[in-house]
Motif scaffolding. Structure first.
Motif, PDB file in Angstrom:
ATOM      1  N   THR A  84     -15.635  -4.899  -5.456  1.00  0.00           N
ATOM      2  CA  THR A  84     -15.822  -3.488  -5.083  1.00  0.00           C
ATOM      3  C   THR A  84     -16.169  -2.682  -6.337  1.00  0.00           C
ATOM      4  OG1 THR A  84     -14.271  -3.608  -3.241  1.00  0.00           O
ATOM      5  CG2 THR A  84     -14.569  -1.434  -4.218  1.00  0.00           C
TER       6      THR A  84
ATOM      7  N   LYS B 284     -14.378  -3.597   0.846  1.00  0.00           N
ATOM      8  CA  LYS B 284     -15.241  -2.411   1.028  1.00  0.00           C
ATOM      9  C   LYS B 284     -16.143  -2.158  -0.182  1.00  0.00           C
ATOM     10  CE  LYS B 284     -11.998  -0.057   4.074  1.00  0.00           C
ATOM     11  NZ  LYS B 284     -11.132   1.120   4.288  1.00  0.00           N
TER      12      LYS B 284
ATOM     13  N   ARG C 241     -19.923  -3.080   3.356  1.00  0.00           N
ATOM     14  CA  ARG C 241     -18.654  -3.801   3.250  1.00  0.00           C
ATOM     15  C   ARG C 241     -18.747  -5.110   4.009  1.00  0.00           C
ATOM     16  NH1 ARG C 241     -14.092  -1.366   6.781  1.00  0.00           N
ATOM     17  NH2 ARG C 241     -12.974  -3.187   5.988  1.00  0.00           N
TER      18      ARG C 241
ATOM     19  N   ASN D 185      -7.024   4.622   7.310  1.00  0.00           N
ATOM     20  CA  ASN D 185      -7.755   3.644   6.490  1.00  0.00           C
ATOM     21  C   ASN D 185      -6.928   3.069   5.355  1.00  0.00           C
ATOM     22  OD1 ASN D 185      -9.948   6.045   7.198  1.00  0.00           O
ATOM     23  ND2 ASN D 185     -10.661   3.982   7.596  1.00  0.00           N
TER      24      ASN D 185
ATOM     25  N   GLN E 187     -14.785   6.281   3.781  1.00  0.00           N
ATOM     26  CA  GLN E 187     -13.422   5.752   3.878  1.00  0.00           C
ATOM     27  C   GLN E 187     -13.382   4.360   4.508  1.00  0.00           C
ATOM     28  OE1 GLN E 187     -14.587   8.508   5.332  1.00  0.00           O
ATOM     29  NE2 GLN E 187     -13.765   8.832   7.381  1.00  0.00           N
TER      30      GLN E 187
ATOM     31  N   CYS F 163      -7.133   1.363  -1.149  1.00  0.00           N
ATOM     32  CA  CYS F 163      -6.124   1.741  -2.136  1.00  0.00           C
ATOM     33  C   CYS F 163      -6.745   2.300  -3.423  1.00  0.00           C
ATOM     34  CB  CYS F 163      -5.162   0.606  -2.420  1.00  0.00           C
ATOM     35  SG  CYS F 163      -5.932  -0.947  -2.855  1.00  0.00           S
TER      36      CYS F 163
ATOM     37  N   MET G 296      -7.710  -2.859  15.635  1.00  0.00           N
ATOM     38  CA  MET G 296      -8.664  -2.004  16.345  1.00  0.00           C
ATOM     39  C   MET G 296      -9.823  -2.876  16.824  1.00  0.00           C
ATOM     40  SD  MET G 296     -10.219   0.090  13.089  1.00  0.00           S
ATOM     41  CE  MET G 296     -11.110  -0.735  11.772  1.00  0.00           C
TER      42      MET G 296
ATOM     43  N   PHE H 188       0.769  -1.254   0.000  1.00  0.00           N
ATOM     44  CA  PHE H 188       0.000   0.000   0.000  1.00  0.00           C
ATOM     45  C   PHE H 188       0.798   1.300   0.000  1.00  0.00           C
ATOM     46  CE2 PHE H 188      -3.512  -2.549   0.393  1.00  0.00           C
ATOM     47  CZ  PHE H 188      -3.583  -3.246   1.583  1.00  0.00           C
TER      48      PHE H 188
HETATM   49  N1  MTE Z   1     -11.437  -2.942   0.236  1.00  0.00           N
HETATM   50  C1  MTE Z   1     -11.168  -2.275  -0.891  1.00  0.00           C
HETATM   51  N2  MTE Z   1     -12.095  -2.223  -1.861  1.00  0.00           N
HETATM   52  N3  MTE Z   1      -9.982  -1.662  -1.097  1.00  0.00           N
HETATM   53  C2  MTE Z   1      -8.985  -1.722  -0.156  1.00  0.00           C
HETATM   54  O1  MTE Z   1      -7.899  -1.168  -0.368  1.00  0.00           O
HETATM   55  N4  MTE Z   1      -8.280  -2.558   2.027  1.00  0.00           N
HETATM   56  C3  MTE Z   1      -8.435  -3.696   2.929  1.00  0.00           C
HETATM   57  C4  MTE Z   1      -9.871  -3.803   3.454  1.00  0.00           C
HETATM   58  N5  MTE Z   1     -10.825  -3.648   2.388  1.00  0.00           N
HETATM   59  C5  MTE Z   1      -9.238  -2.427   1.045  1.00  0.00           C
HETATM   60  C6  MTE Z   1     -10.520  -3.008   1.218  1.00  0.00           C
HETATM   61  C7  MTE Z   1      -7.511  -3.651   4.041  1.00  0.00           C
HETATM   62  S1  MTE Z   1      -5.895  -3.993   3.683  1.00  0.00           S
HETATM   63  C8  MTE Z   1      -7.898  -3.385   5.307  1.00  0.00           C
HETATM   64  S2  MTE Z   1      -6.827  -3.552   6.616  1.00  0.00           S
HETATM   65  C9  MTE Z   1      -9.257  -2.931   5.605  1.00  0.00           C
HETATM   66  O2  MTE Z   1     -10.063  -2.790   4.440  1.00  0.00           O
HETATM   67  C10 MTE Z   1      -9.215  -1.603   6.327  1.00  0.00           C
HETATM   68  O3  MTE Z   1     -10.491  -1.230   6.765  1.00  0.00           O
HETATM   69  P1  MTE Z   1     -10.687   0.151   7.521  1.00  0.00           P
HETATM   70  O4  MTE Z   1     -10.083   1.231   6.688  1.00  0.00           O
HETATM   71  O5  MTE Z   1     -12.155   0.309   7.712  1.00  0.00           O
HETATM   72  O6  MTE Z   1      -9.953   0.010   8.828  1.00  0.00           O
END
Ligand code: MTE
Length: 319
Positions: A178, A245, A232, A85, A226, A88, A149, A9
Motif C-alpha cells: 500500500t 487497499k 485494491r 471501514n 476509504q 488503519c 458484507m 485495530f
Molecule cells: N489495507 C490497508 N492498506 N490498510 C488496512 O488497514 N484493512 C484490511 C483490508 N485492507 C486494511 C487494508 C481489513 S482488516 C479489512 S476487513 C478490509 O480492508 C476492509 O475493507 P473495507 O473497509 O472496504 O470494508
C-alpha cells in the motif's frame, strides 16, 4: 513491539504516538528504501498517461455484471459499506476513516509490477480503467473481526496483470504494498511501531485464480478512498485483511513475503488466512458473522462459501 499481540485495530493508547524526531528518522529510512516518493517506480515501461482524470474515466464506464459469481445473499447497503471501514493508515475507528481520507491524493497514481517476471511495468491511473476488461462482481466479504458484507465491486482479474508481467518459473508468491504517505495518513504516526507500509501476499496460484480481483469501483461508482482507491485487491475466500487497499506495488517473489499482520502476530493473522468457521481466532469464535448493515447473524461458511471454486487449491483441507 512487534512481538506484542496487537489489539485488532481499536483502543490504541496515545502512548503509541511517535515523538516527532523518531518519526522523521523512520521516514528518512523509508524514503531511502524507495517506499516514499517515486524511487521504486523508475525505469519500467509506463502503461497509461499521467496525470489522468480518474473519476470521469471510471465513472463513465458502465461495466457489465458477471453473473458467474453472483451469490444468493442480498446486497449490503452502500451506506454501510462506505462508512464502516478498516484502513488503519487513517484510523482504527471504523466510522472515522471516511472523515480522515480527504487529503489522501489518488491522482497521480502508479502501480509498479516487478520482481521475478520477464516483463515488469508500471500502470498509471488511466490504465486501471482501460488496460484490462472491466466487469462488476458481487462478492461476499468476511472480516477476521467477524463482520461481513455482500457488495458489488468493479474491476478486473488480477490474473490479467500477472499474465502481462510474465512471471518467471522461480516466482511462487505475489507481494502487495500500500502507499505510505504519513503526511496524508494520520494513523501511520499513531501506530508508529507497526511495520509499515501495509503489505500482503498470496501464493501465485491463489493470485492467478479467476476469483482474485483488483477493484477500482464499488456500487458502480469509483472506489471511495476509504475503501482503497484507486485500486485494491479483493480475495473473497480469505479474511478481509488480505484484501489490501490503495496498492502501489505488486511484486513476484520466490519466498513467502512477510505481511504487516503476520509480522505483528503470526498466530492471530497467519499468511494463508482462509475463512474457516471451525478455526477460532485465539480471542473469538469464527463460527458466525454479523452483517454490517442489518446486524443479522449468519453462519460463516468454509472459504466464505467459495469452496466449489477454490477448494481445489487446498487439497489437504476439508470444510
Ligand atoms: N489495507 C490497508 N492498506 N490498510 C488496512 O488497514 N484493512 C484490511 C483490508 N485492507 C486494511 C487494508 C481489513 S482488516 C479489512 S476487513 C478490509 O480492508 C476492509 O475493507 P473495507 O473497509 O472496504 O470494508
Amino acid at each position: 513491539m512487534a512481538s506484542v499481540l496487537p489489539r485488532p485495530f481499536w483502543h490504541l493508547p496515545d502512548a503509541t504516538v511517535t515523538p516527532e524526531h523518531l518519526f522523521h528518522s523512520r521516514r528518512d529510512f523509508l524514503k531511502s528504501m524507495g517506499f516514499i516518493g517515486g524511487g521504486i517506480t523508475a525505469g519500467f515501461p509506463l502503461i497509461g498517461a499521467e496525470p489522468t482524470p480518474l473519476l470521469p474515466s471510471l465513472a463513465n464506464s458502465k461495466p457489465k455484471r458477471n453473473p458467474d459469481f453472483d451469490p444468493k445473499d442480498p446486497l449490503s447497503s452502500e451506506s454501510a459499506a462506505i462508512s464502516y471501514n478498516n484502513f488503519c493508515e487513517f484510523s482504527t475507528t471504523k466510522t472515522r476513516v471516511r472523515e480522515l481520507v480527504g487529503s489522501f491524493r489518488i491522482d497521480p497514481w502508479t502501480v509498479l509490477v516487478d520482481g521475478l517476471c520477464e516483463a515488469p511495468f508500471k500502470l498509471a491511473l488511466a490504465a486501471l480503467a482501460t488496460a484490462f476488461p472491466v466487469e462488476e462482481r458481487v462478492y461476499r466479504f468476511r472480516c477476521v473481526e467477524a463482520w461481513s458484507m455482500v457488495v458489488p465491486w468493479t474491476g478486473f482479474q488480477l490474473s490479467k496483470i500477472i499474465e502481462k508481467a510474465k512471471p518467471k518459473s522461480e516466482a511462487k508468491f505475489v507481494s502487495f504494498t500500500t502507499a505510505l504517505r504519513p503526511e496524508e495518513m494520520p494513523g501511520v504516526r499513531r501506530l508508529a511501531d507497526y511495520p509499515w507500509p501495509y503489505t500482503e501476499g498470496l501464493r501465485l496460484d491463489e493470485a492467478l485464480h479467476p476469483l482474485t480481483f483488483m477493484a477500482t469501483g464499488l456500487y458502480g461508482k469509483p472506489l471511495p478512498k476509504q475503501n482503497g482507491a484507486p485500486v485494491r485487491l479483493v480475495v473473497p475466500w480469505k479474511y478481509g485483511y488480505k484484501s489490501i487497499k490503495s496498492v502501489v506495488r505488486i511484486e513476484f517473489t520466490s519466498k513467502q513475503p512477510s505481511t504487516l499482520w503476520e509480522t505483528l502476530s503470526p498466530v492471530e493473522y497467519p499468511f494463508e488466512s482462509n475463512v474457516d468457521p471451525k478455526i477460532s481466532h485465539p480471542r473469538w469464535s469464527q463460527a458466525s458473522e454479523r452483517r454490517v448493515d442489518t446486524g443479522d447473524r449468519v453462519s460463516t461458511q468454509y472459504l466464505n462459501g467459495y469452496a466449489d471454486l477454490v477448494g481445489s487449491l487446498y487439497p489437504n483441507r476439508k470444510g
